[in-house]
Motif scaffolding. Sequence first.
Motif, PDB file in Angstrom:
ATOM      1  N   LYS A 169       5.873  -8.931   7.217  1.00  0.00           N
ATOM      2  CA  LYS A 169       5.683  -7.514   7.504  1.00  0.00           C
ATOM      3  C   LYS A 169       6.220  -6.659   6.362  1.00  0.00           C
ATOM      4  O   LYS A 169       5.578  -5.670   5.962  1.00  0.00           O
ATOM      5  N   GLU A 170       7.372  -7.035   5.837  1.00  0.00           N
ATOM      6  CA  GLU A 170       7.945  -6.278   4.729  1.00  0.00           C
ATOM      7  C   GLU A 170       7.024  -6.307   3.515  1.00  0.00           C
ATOM      8  O   GLU A 170       6.798  -5.274   2.854  1.00  0.00           O
ATOM      9  N   ASN A 171       6.479  -7.487   3.214  1.00  0.00           N
ATOM     10  CA  ASN A 171       5.567  -7.595   2.071  1.00  0.00           C
ATOM     11  C   ASN A 171       4.297  -6.765   2.310  1.00  0.00           C
ATOM     12  O   ASN A 171       3.813  -6.074   1.403  1.00  0.00           O
ATOM     13  N   ARG A 172       3.781  -6.850   3.522  1.00  0.00           N
ATOM     14  CA  ARG A 172       2.563  -6.095   3.813  1.00  0.00           C
ATOM     15  C   ARG A 172       2.814  -4.597   3.792  1.00  0.00           C
ATOM     16  O   ARG A 172       1.939  -3.816   3.392  1.00  0.00           O
ATOM     17  N   VAL A 173       3.996  -4.203   4.234  1.00  0.00           N
ATOM     18  CA  VAL A 173       4.331  -2.783   4.183  1.00  0.00           C
ATOM     19  C   VAL A 173       4.368  -2.299   2.736  1.00  0.00           C
ATOM     20  O   VAL A 173       3.868  -1.201   2.412  1.00  0.00           O
ATOM     21  N   LYS A 174       4.935  -3.136   1.835  1.00  0.00           N
ATOM     22  CA  LYS A 174       4.958  -2.768   0.421  1.00  0.00           C
ATOM     23  C   LYS A 174       3.548  -2.662  -0.140  1.00  0.00           C
ATOM     24  O   LYS A 174       3.214  -1.707  -0.857  1.00  0.00           O
ATOM     25  N   VAL A 175       2.730  -3.666   0.189  1.00  0.00           N
ATOM     26  CA  VAL A 175       1.343  -3.643  -0.290  1.00  0.00           C
ATOM     27  C   VAL A 175       0.606  -2.426   0.265  1.00  0.00           C
ATOM     28  O   VAL A 175      -0.103  -1.709  -0.461  1.00  0.00           O
ATOM     29  N   PHE A 176       0.783  -2.211   1.554  1.00  0.00           N
ATOM     30  CA  PHE A 176       0.113  -1.072   2.188  1.00  0.00           C
ATOM     31  C   PHE A 176       0.576   0.251   1.585  1.00  0.00           C
ATOM     32  O   PHE A 176      -0.233   1.150   1.315  1.00  0.00           O
ATOM     33  N   SER A 177       1.888   0.371   1.353  1.00  0.00           N
ATOM     34  CA  SER A 177       2.412   1.610   0.771  1.00  0.00           C
ATOM     35  C   SER A 177       1.835   1.837  -0.621  1.00  0.00           C
ATOM     36  O   SER A 177       1.437   2.964  -0.970  1.00  0.00           O
ATOM     37  N   GLY A 178       1.793   0.754  -1.430  1.00  0.00           N
ATOM     38  CA  GLY A 178       1.228   0.885  -2.774  1.00  0.00           C
ATOM     39  C   GLY A 178      -0.250   1.247  -2.741  1.00  0.00           C
ATOM     40  O   GLY A 178      -0.706   2.137  -3.484  1.00  0.00           O
ATOM     41  N   LEU A 179      -0.994   0.562  -1.857  1.00  0.00           N
ATOM     42  CA  LEU A 179      -2.422   0.869  -1.748  1.00  0.00           C
ATOM     43  C   LEU A 179      -2.648   2.294  -1.256  1.00  0.00           C
ATOM     44  O   LEU A 179      -3.541   3.006  -1.742  1.00  0.00           O
ATOM     45  N   ARG A 180      -1.837   2.692  -0.286  1.00  0.00           N
ATOM     46  CA  ARG A 180      -2.012   4.041   0.262  1.00  0.00           C
ATOM     47  C   ARG A 180      -1.731   5.108  -0.794  1.00  0.00           C
ATOM     48  O   ARG A 180      -2.479   6.094  -0.906  1.00  0.00           O
ATOM     49  N   GLU A 181      -0.678   4.890  -1.610  1.00  0.00           N
ATOM     50  CA  GLU A 181      -0.375   5.860  -2.654  1.00  0.00           C
ATOM     51  C   GLU A 181      -1.492   5.905  -3.699  1.00  0.00           C
ATOM     52  O   GLU A 181      -1.885   6.981  -4.159  1.00  0.00           O
ATOM     53  N   ASP A 182      -2.004   4.720  -4.071  1.00  0.00           N
ATOM     54  CA  ASP A 182      -3.093   4.690  -5.060  1.00  0.00           C
ATOM     55  C   ASP A 182      -4.346   5.350  -4.507  1.00  0.00           C
ATOM     56  O   ASP A 182      -5.027   6.111  -5.215  1.00  0.00           O
ATOM     57  N   ILE A 183      -4.656   5.068  -3.240  1.00  0.00           N
ATOM     58  CA  ILE A 183      -5.852   5.663  -2.633  1.00  0.00           C
ATOM     59  C   ILE A 183      -5.696   7.173  -2.524  1.00  0.00           C
ATOM     60  O   ILE A 183      -6.622   7.944  -2.842  1.00  0.00           O
ATOM     61  N   ARG A 184      -4.524   7.605  -2.093  1.00  0.00           N
ATOM     62  CA  ARG A 184      -4.292   9.046  -1.964  1.00  0.00           C
ATOM     63  C   ARG A 184      -4.379   9.729  -3.328  1.00  0.00           C
ATOM     64  O   ARG A 184      -4.976  10.815  -3.462  1.00  0.00           O
ATOM     65  N   SER A 185      -3.793   9.088  -4.355  1.00  0.00           N
ATOM     66  CA  SER A 185      -3.839   9.662  -5.697  1.00  0.00           C
ATOM     67  C   SER A 185      -5.271   9.738  -6.218  1.00  0.00           C
ATOM     68  O   SER A 185      -5.681  10.740  -6.818  1.00  0.00           O
TER      69      SER A 185
END
Length: 574
Positions: A169-185
């Motif tokens: 879950k921690e790894n997926r949260v990191k991946v999700f956070s990174g993807l979300r920031e890139d998508i938002r940007s």
Amino acid sequence: MGSRRSETLASSLVTGINHAMARLVDIWDSIGIMEEQRIERMQTVKKYIEDLLTDMISEEESLRHRIKASIITTQKQLDTLCLELSVEPYKLEENLTVLQMEKDLRCRLETLQKEKVERLRELNDLRQQDEELCVTLCATPYYIPSGSMPSHTQLQELREHIKKLSEEKENRVKVFSGLREDIRSLMDELGHEPETSLERESVCSDTDIFLLTHENITALKLLLSQLEMRKVTLISTRDKLKDRATSLWNRLCCPEQEASEFKQEALKTLSDDIRRWQNSVDRLEVLQKAKLEEVTEKVRQELLVLWDKCMFGPERREAFSAHFCDNHYTEELLALHDHELQKVKEFYDTARPLVESIEKWERHWALFQDFERKAADPSRFSNRGGSLLKESKDRAKVQKLLPKLEEDLKARVEAWEMNQGTAFLMRGQRVMEYIAKQWEEHRILKDKEKNERISKKAENSQFKTPTKRAHGQANSGVTPSKIRKTPSQSALRTMTMSGSSTVSSTFLCVPGKPPISAKQKVKTSEAGSGSRMPLQDFNSDKKVNSISYSDFTNELSRKADHDAVLNSTVKDML
């Protein structure tokens, strides 16, 4: 010790009863109770004591029975609990009394019952954590049969399962956070508003609504890649519009004060920037319609420049000649010119590395030909200051570099033709064929120049009667004898007469003393044929071959065989 005390206590109890009975007898005697009444009273005392002891014995017997029943019950419960908790059955120590056995079994049972309660409580806590993680990650919960008592092994495995899920879950949260920031940007950069539920969930501030499943992570990665591709497409569109606007602006010779939008920095979003450049293109195209002839002619000039850069031959240019020579200026004609210009630009961008390699070879080829022309110029020997040495080094460097450039160019041409599936033509010819033709023309020119020098030398020698004193001879008017023809000279003369282009007589006309090899040949000839001098042969009507200094140095570099003659005082006799 205990048994002796109990025996003493029992003896004192008997003694006490005896004393009590004796005291009763004394009392009865003093009162004057008759024997029959004494017996009756003694029986009453006896019955009372016996009833009391009987009650006491009955109570103790009941206690012993209860203890034994408790032992049996506790043992059964303990065996069941041990089996349920997956622990070894409890074994009593030997030589224990009933009371000790009951106490030990009861204490062990209480301990296992506490352990059972702890296990069930821990199982509930772990199950709750496992279910939450599995719901978030859409994973399978760890299976423990309902209503069963978990063992230590099962609880440990459940802990490890929860630990792995937590890390995942921690790894997926990191991946999700990174993807979300890139998508938002990217969305902000593109000026794109979320349209699908996935896009809305990916940029939503509440992260709990997004399940961290492999499928959702994969979907986010796909969305990010789509946005990146869209960004590349928009950037390409923006750049094309910008290039188009710049080209139109240059064609139309717009005033400098109108170039503010060209100098303006890119807007915050690509969509806004594209709209800005599209508006500029639309405005300039409207202005272009009023200047069709002027703009078309400028496009033609650009085409000519690009055709030259791409090294297009006449065949390639004639394909567009009908439109190029059309003087009926229309929007359709201008569109055809723009389309052709775009095609040529794309071709040049693709073939640019190859074209630059060809241009590099042509520059060095021009240097090589320039060095060849300088080598044929006799005035260069009057040079002072070391420029002749520098020229020689530069020439050797170019001669060494040309083959390498041709090999590299050949590899580039083959790679380009393999990738493009068509031949690369350089001014209408294959590249390597063009290079081979240049070398052939160079060889023919060198042969022509050589033949011209030989003919000119032969014509001049018919009107000259050069004489030369023998080495060390005084001016006595005696003419040295001719040098006898050597076998090697005869063979060389025969090859020259047959038109050989590879072997010829070589002369080096240097004022002063002849080379040592020539002196030796002169002495040998004088010894065998009288006093005839070698230069007297110039008085005859024979032809004399001569070559340049560059040919002479090339002859030396080839390390010619014994038939080669490199002397200015020895000639071939026809």
